[in-house]
Motif scaffolding. Structure first.
Motif, mmCIF file in Angstrom:
data_model
loop_
_atom_site.group_PDB
_atom_site.id
_atom_site.type_symbol
_atom_site.label_atom_id
_atom_site.label_comp_id
_atom_site.label_asym_id
_atom_site.label_seq_id
_atom_site.Cartn_x
_atom_site.Cartn_y
_atom_site.Cartn_z
ATOM 1 N N SER A 37 35.222 22.731 45.938
ATOM 2 C CA SER A 37 35.448 24.498 45.973
ATOM 3 C C SER A 37 36.618 24.503 45.633
ATOM 4 O O SER A 37 37.200 25.081 44.421
ATOM 5 N N ARG A 40 36.929 24.715 41.209
ATOM 6 C CA ARG A 40 36.163 26.725 40.968
ATOM 7 C C ARG A 40 37.292 27.355 41.393
ATOM 8 O O ARG A 40 37.573 27.986 39.944
ATOM 9 N N VAL A 44 38.979 29.456 38.510
ATOM 10 C CA VAL A 44 38.731 30.635 38.184
ATOM 11 C C VAL A 44 39.934 31.850 38.157
ATOM 12 O O VAL A 44 41.224 32.205 37.432
ATOM 13 N N THR A 48 40.977 33.938 35.702
ATOM 14 C CA THR A 48 41.811 35.198 35.983
ATOM 15 C C THR A 48 43.167 34.854 35.568
ATOM 16 O O THR A 48 44.097 36.420 34.473
ATOM 17 N N MET B 210 37.141 40.866 41.887
ATOM 18 C CA MET B 210 38.526 40.253 41.283
ATOM 19 C C MET B 210 38.426 40.028 38.970
ATOM 20 O O MET B 210 38.999 40.058 38.845
ATOM 21 N N VAL B 245 27.608 27.923 39.972
ATOM 22 C CA VAL B 245 27.606 29.362 40.752
ATOM 23 C C VAL B 245 27.722 28.260 42.551
ATOM 24 O O VAL B 245 27.426 27.297 42.846
ATOM 25 N N SER B 246 28.804 28.944 42.937
ATOM 26 C CA SER B 246 28.634 29.225 44.887
ATOM 27 C C SER B 246 29.150 30.866 45.385
ATOM 28 O O SER B 246 29.014 31.520 44.742
ATOM 29 N N GLU B 248 31.025 30.655 47.371
ATOM 30 C CA GLU B 248 32.164 31.508 47.493
ATOM 31 C C GLU B 248 32.579 32.852 46.518
ATOM 32 O O GLU B 248 33.390 33.693 47.434
ATOM 33 N N TYR B 249 32.266 32.867 45.258
ATOM 34 C CA TYR B 249 32.244 33.869 44.409
ATOM 35 C C TYR B 249 31.341 34.764 44.166
ATOM 36 O O TYR B 249 30.590 34.535 42.802
#
Lengths: 403, 387
Positions: A37, A40, A44, A48, B210, B245-246, B248-249
């Motif tokens: 996690s 990731r 991200v 971003t 986001m 992918v998860s 979480e997003y």
């Protein structure tokens, strides 16, 4: 502890052991999941941040573009205002020139007759005096009171000065018409020397000696150039802007030298205008050269920027040269360059094609291209030439001429 | 009379765990016969054994349930490897269970069968007029959207549908549903409540858009082929740097020309085809954005969901609290997962029996009286009672 209590205790401990073992397994799995996690989240976050950075750059660029657009809009707004002003002023100039032209025609056309009549009347008086040498006392007294002898000798002078005055009015009116070129909104072949001369006529007032400086000499080094297809009125605006800047520079320079500690003798103030046909380039060059202070090198790149001015607040709008640049480059496919060295004077060179077959149609933003500075210049010149219309000055001038 | 009891055991040993749960229930029931029940269990238990023991103890129990991604109750709070059972006893509220099988083959038929079965089991001369449906569909084989559509069609618009899909502890291989003493897969189980019943619900997520905005240019049902005319996985790859992918997003899917959005999570990629299979339909042409959240945002949304349910509750005191929370919330909350359950207790009442689980998809209306929607990444709170 009895057996059943012990058995229950063992059961509880076994259960606790199972629960703990299971939780331990889960904790291991949980840790792996958290690590994943986190990876990731890091990805991200990086993506971003990059996007934000790109977006920031884009916003900065857009902000700059908007600032530029605002700047351009302000420039255009000012030019449109000037267009309005100049349009009105052009009409005024043309109207004044036309209205003055007719009465001046009456005066100029009748001056010869008036002179002839006056000569005849004086001759008649002479004849009377010869044939009637002893006039009555009343006539004798009047002859003395009007100083007839001086009147007879001064009459030709009065007539001559009136003729000179009328001729000057005609000349100035012609210059105003040539300058405003209200009738020539299209490309027309004109003699540039006429435009230069008419501009000089309008600027004559400023070239004259002033209490604080001597006359500015103008040297015309006109070469053999053909008639040039151009927007004559607009090019005259350019000549006006460049020459009045040169006069400003020469004036300031002279005053500065006079104030200086050395009191060295000042050189004569000279504005040289050269025209030349450059056959190889098929273009005509018009150079305006002054022997003023020169322009600092760091200022030269900004000279043609809109709103750039070195003049005190209220004296210049900073648009004269930028509009001149636009007229020369955009309307005439030409070049406007400035060569200057500190202490060695300044030279503005206009180069335009001798044949304007590629000349552009007038665009909206440069429809008239007369600057506020030009507008102010012309109006001040008109006021300066007010000895044409101001009766008080008129009388003084005539008296001076007659004396 | 409406009596609710709840039991919870975290003993990983199946016989011991179910025995502990049965003992707790029998103690709390004080001789009252339960009418129906909801059993939630972690994946590793021997589910057949659990159901057999329960069936032995309560042979007439209308029981449904399923496997989860984490269980919670007012007995033990949040637990990862546990079983929890809630039992309902009432002489004024009728509760019937139903099941539909082979949902992935024909969801309309399966949901209709489940409803028919529940209605058919209505006894006595009381008119069976269902008010509330609690459902646990398979979280992997069933399209949540289609399941809700089927239930709505079978039950009519008057019945509120609330629930969560079964999970398998983030393995995404196979989930199980419980009906009576049967352990099923690819099924939908329901409990229908009728009679003198008061209930309310709330839903909230806590995820916020986001990424850059993009448009789904090719999709069929829950399978998205292309986003902005590029393979769908590329849209995620840009942000996840090639990581899988998860939940979480999830994707925020925007309603046309509106700032309102719903969420779609996915755990299934086909890298070769560049497609992403979401756990809910994603319409072609929809504007989407990848979303994110923080623990604080999730907890704030938990509070919102519970507050909504509490403020809409038509009575004075609910008899039971249900929490259906997304498994992705638990992943992100980590050690703070217990706060979801604790907030419910603090907000509504510490002595009210509570049961809940972490799901692969939540089901509830957005507002009281509204039609049900399939949600992801949300907490659905359901309050139930007669007072």
């Amino acid at each position: 502890m009895n057996d059943s209590e012990a058995a229950q205790r063992i059961q509880e401990l076994e259960k606790a052991n199972r629960v703990l073992q299971k939780k331990l397994d889960r904790a291991q799995q949980g840790r792996l999941q958290i690590e994943e996690s986190r990876r990731r989240a890091e990805a991200v976050l990086s993506a971003t941040i990059k996007e934000l950075r790109d977006s920031q750059n884009m916003l900065e660029e857009r902000s700059q573009a908007l600032e530029q657009a605002l700047h351009d809009l302000q420039g255009m707004q000012t030019r449109m205002l000037m267009t309005e002003k100049m349009s009105a002023l052009g009409v005024l100039v043309a109207g004044v020139a036309h209205e003055i032209n007719n009465p001046v025609g009456f005066i100029y056309g009748n001056l010869d007759y008036a002179n002839q009549y006056a000569q005849d009347l004086l001759h008649l008086v002479d004849l009377y005096q010869k044939n009637y040498p002893d006039p009555k006392s009343a006539i004798q007294d009047f002859i003395e009171s009007i100083d007839l002898e001086f009147m007879k000798s001064d009459m030709p002078n009065v007539m001559n000065s009136m003729k000179m005055g009328a001729e000057r009015i005609k000349e100035i009116v012609l210059s105003l018409r040539t300058f405003s070129r209200m009738d020539e909104s299209e490309v027309k072949a004109v003699n540039l020397h006429d435009g230069l001369d008419s501009t000089l006529t309008i600027l004559e007032h400023r070239l004259k000696p002033q209490p604080h400086r001597p006359r500015i000499q103008v040297i015309r080094e006109y070469g053999e150039i053909p008639e040039i297809e151009c927007y004559a009125g607009q090019l005259n605006q350019v000549f006006m802007n460049i020459m009045s800047n040169a006069i400003d520079a020469l004036e300031e320079y002279f005053v500065e030298i006079q104030k200086g500690p050395n009191h060295c003798p000042s050189p004569p103030l000279v504005l040289t205008i050269k025209t030349e046909l450059l056959e190889e380039n098929q273009e005509v060059q018009i150079c305006f050269q002054d022997n003023g202070p020169g322009i600092p090198p760091d200022v030269i790149p900004q000279l043609f920027d809109p709103f750039f001015t070195t003049k005190p607040v209220g004296k210049g709008t900073g648009l004269g040269l930028s509009i001149s640049y636009q007229i020369v480059t955009e309307k005439h496919n030409g070049r406007l360059e400035c060569l200057s060295k500190l202490g060695q004077g300044t030279e503005f060179i206009i180069s335009i094609p001798s044949r304007q077959s590629l000349i552009q149609e007038p665009a909206f933003s440069t429809q008239t291209a007369e600057s506020l500075e030009t507008a102010e210049l012309i109006s001040s010149e008109l006021l300066a030439q007010s000895d044409l219309v101001n009766p008080t000055v008129d009388q003084v001038e005539l008296k001076q001429l007659s004396r | 009379m409406f009596k609710v009891v709840v039991a919870h055991s975290n003993d990983p040993d199946s016989p011991s765990a179910i025995q502990e749960v049965i003992d707790q229930c029998l103690g709390d029931l004080e001789g009252v016969q339960p009418q129906a029940g909801l059993l939630l269990a972690a994946l590793d238990f021997d589910h057949t054994l659990l159901l057999a023991r329960l069936h032995e103890t309560f042979p007439d129990l209308q029981l449904i349930g399923g496997t989860t991604d984490g269980e919670m109750s007012s007995v033990l709070g949040f637990e990862e490897d546990s079983i929890t059972l809630m039992l309902f006893c009432s002489d004024t509220v009728q509760i019937r269970a139903g099941v539909g099988l082979g949902v992935s083959q024909d969801v309309a038929a399966a949901t209709q069968a489940a409803v028919d079965q529940a209605v058919d089991q209505a006894v006595g001369d009381l008119p069976f007029d269902p008010k509330l449906c609690i459902t646990v569909p398979d979280g992997l084989t069933v399209s949540g959207v289609a399941a809700i559509a089927g239930l709505k069609q079978a039950l009519g618009p008057e019945v509120a549908i609330v629930g969560g899909t079964s999970g398998d502890q983030w393995n995404f291989r196979q989930t199980y549903q419980f009906f009576g003493d049967q352990v099923l897969s690819d099924a939908i189980v329901i409990l229908l409540f009728s009679g003198d019943l008061k209930f309310s619900h709330g839903v909230s997520s806590g995820w916020y858009p986001m990424s850059r905005k993009a448009v789904v240019t090719k999709a069929k049902g829950a399978l998205v082929y292309e986003i902005d005319d590029r393979p769908a996985v590329e849209f995620y790859d840009h942000y996840l740097n090639g990581l899988t992918v998860s939940g979480e997003y999830p994707l925020a899917v925007f309603d046309q020309a509106s700032d309102e959005f719903y969420l779609r999570a996915s755990n299934a990629w086909d890298r070769e085809q560049g497609t992403i299979l979401f756990m809910g339909d994603v319409p072609e042409g929809a504007t989407v954005q990848i979303t994110h959240t923080t623990c604080d945002d999730i907890i704030a949304a938990t509070k919102t969901s519970i507050e909504k349910a509490r403020s809409h509750y038509p009575g004075e005191q609910p008899a039971a609290i249900f929490l259906f929370s997304c498994a992705a919330r638990r992943r992100l909350l980590g050690t703070r997962t217990c706060e979801e359950y604790e907030l419910g207790q603090q907000s509504i009442g510490e002595d009210i029996p509570t049961i809940g689980f972490y799901t692969y998809g939540e089901i509830s209306p957005l507002a009281p009286g509204g039609e049900a929607f399939y949600h992801q990444e949300t907490l659905v709170t359901l309050l139930l009672g007669v007072e």
